[in-house]
Each structure stands twice: as C-alpha cells, then as structure tokens.
Motif scaffolding. Structure first.
Motif, PDB file in Angstrom:
ATOM      1  N   THR A   6       2.787  38.561  36.813  1.00  0.00           N
ATOM      2  CA  THR A   6       3.233  37.708  37.913  1.00  0.00           C
ATOM      3  C   THR A   6       4.141  38.492  38.843  1.00  0.00           C
ATOM      4  O   THR A   6       5.034  39.203  38.411  1.00  0.00           O
ATOM      5  N   ARG A 108       3.607  34.186  42.577  1.00  0.00           N
ATOM      6  CA  ARG A 108       4.389  32.951  42.520  1.00  0.00           C
ATOM      7  C   ARG A 108       5.371  33.019  43.693  1.00  0.00           C
ATOM      8  O   ARG A 108       6.164  33.945  43.790  1.00  0.00           O
ATOM      9  N   PRO A 125       1.261  28.919  42.963  1.00  0.00           N
ATOM     10  CA  PRO A 125       2.410  28.330  42.266  1.00  0.00           C
ATOM     11  C   PRO A 125       3.676  28.589  43.080  1.00  0.00           C
ATOM     12  O   PRO A 125       3.817  29.662  43.677  1.00  0.00           O
ATOM     13  N   THR A 126       4.557  27.616  43.121  1.00  0.00           N
ATOM     14  CA  THR A 126       5.797  27.742  43.893  1.00  0.00           C
ATOM     15  C   THR A 126       6.975  27.258  43.069  1.00  0.00           C
ATOM     16  O   THR A 126       6.798  26.488  42.113  1.00  0.00           O
ATOM     17  N   GLU A 127       8.149  27.699  43.471  1.00  0.00           N
ATOM     18  CA  GLU A 127       9.365  27.242  42.802  1.00  0.00           C
ATOM     19  C   GLU A 127      10.547  27.382  43.745  1.00  0.00           C
ATOM     20  O   GLU A 127      10.707  28.411  44.397  1.00  0.00           O
TER      21      GLU A 127
END
Length: 194
Positions: A6, A108, A125-127
């Motif tokens: 990642t 990510r 995908p995110t955060e």
C-alpha cells in the motif's frame, strides 16, 4: 504496522505547501514510511490568483521539507467534445488507477476531511488521517496567499515551514508580477509546461 503493498497518497493543489498539508504528509509517513508515500499535485494549465505556482515550484516546496518522497503531477484533465468536467475527472482517476495497477500496489488516499477525499472515494480507499476541521490545523492556502501578498513574513512562520518560505515568497512575487503584467489574471500559461 505497515501494509506491504500500500502506498499512502496525498492529492491536492498545494498552492503553496503549508503546515496543514505538512501535518497530513507527516501522518502518512508515520503510517507508510517515506519510501511508500506519494504526493500527487493537481494539474494547472495556467497560473491564476488561486494557483500562482507552477508544478515545479510546488514540487520544490514539498521536496524542501521531504526530499525523499515521490512527487508527481496529476494527469491532465482532457475535456473532449460532449464530455463534462466530471467525465474528465473520472478519466484522470482511471489513469491514476492504471498507474496503481502498473506499479502492482494499492493506493490509499489520505486527507484532512471527508470533503477533501470526496472526489476520489468512489475509486480508491480513503481515510481522514488528520481532522483539519477540528481547529488544530488552522491553515488554508487562501490565507497563506493573502499573507504572501501583504508580505506578512512574521505570520508566514506560523503557516509555512521555514524551508518553504523563501521558495513560496520568490515564486509568488515572480508569478504575480507576470499575472499583473499580462493584465489578464486567470489566463496566463504556466511556464515550463507545453
């Protein structure tokens, strides 16, 4: 624990690269390491009051603080006949996804709010890694550009890393002079670009 395949990605205009951006970069580095951190700078077709820095100038600001991290330019937005801006944005995201696949890694995306990540969340995908709306990161690019315009160097120290200040100040002055000389703010081609 670091995820082996990642890459932590930060995506933005970085006009200029300020302490709010830096806080997010630090959090990504803490999670993924410098070697697995990627910054994607938004493409600018022309210098404007909102983005008065070239890609090369923005990359130099980031590398002044983090010379080891990878910084790339977003693929260009291509508006084709009959296509919408959203079509062009989706095309850019597809090209970023192709880069991800080519590298054999998962991207990510990290940001300071759900709003920051809204444009990429449907494909990656995110955060929210640092909550910029909590008041802990009271810096905005607009505020920093206002400080650069007024020459408030003392206040700039609170907003920009000491290594970024001379780069941002020189580029801002040079590019704003070009914009004013052109007397057509918002429509001056970015130097160093084809």
């Amino acid at each position: 624990e670091r995820e082996a395949h990642t890459i932590g990605v930060q995506f933005g205009r970085f006009a200029p690269y300020h302490r709010g951006h830096q806080t997010i970069t630090e959090a990504i580095i803490a999670r993924h390491g410098k070697e697995r951190t990627l910054v994607i700078i938004g493409k600018t077709q022309a210098l404007t009051k909102r983005t008065p820095f070239t890609f090369e100038e923005r990359r130099a600001m980031i590398h002044a603080v983090y010379p080891e991290i990878e910084v790339i330019e977003q693929p260009p937005l291509l508006l084709k006949d009959g296509s919408t801006r959203q079509d062009a944005i989706n095309d850019v995201l597809q090209r970023i996804a192709a880069l991800q696949k080519k590298r054999g890694e998962m991207f990510r995306f990290y940001g300071g709010s759900a709003e920051d990540l809204r444009g990429v969340a449907h494909m990656f995908p995110t955060e929210t890694i640092v909550n910029r709306t909590s008041g802990m990161i009271p810096v905005s690019g607009t505020h920093v550009r206002e400080l650069l315009a007024t020459g408030d160097d003392e206040s700039l120290l609170a907003c920009l890393d000491l290594r970024v200040i001379p780069l941002a100040t020189a580029a801002f002055r040079r590019n704003m002079e070009r914009l004013l000389a052109a007397k057509n703010i918002g429509d001056i081609p970015s130097p160093h670009r084809q």
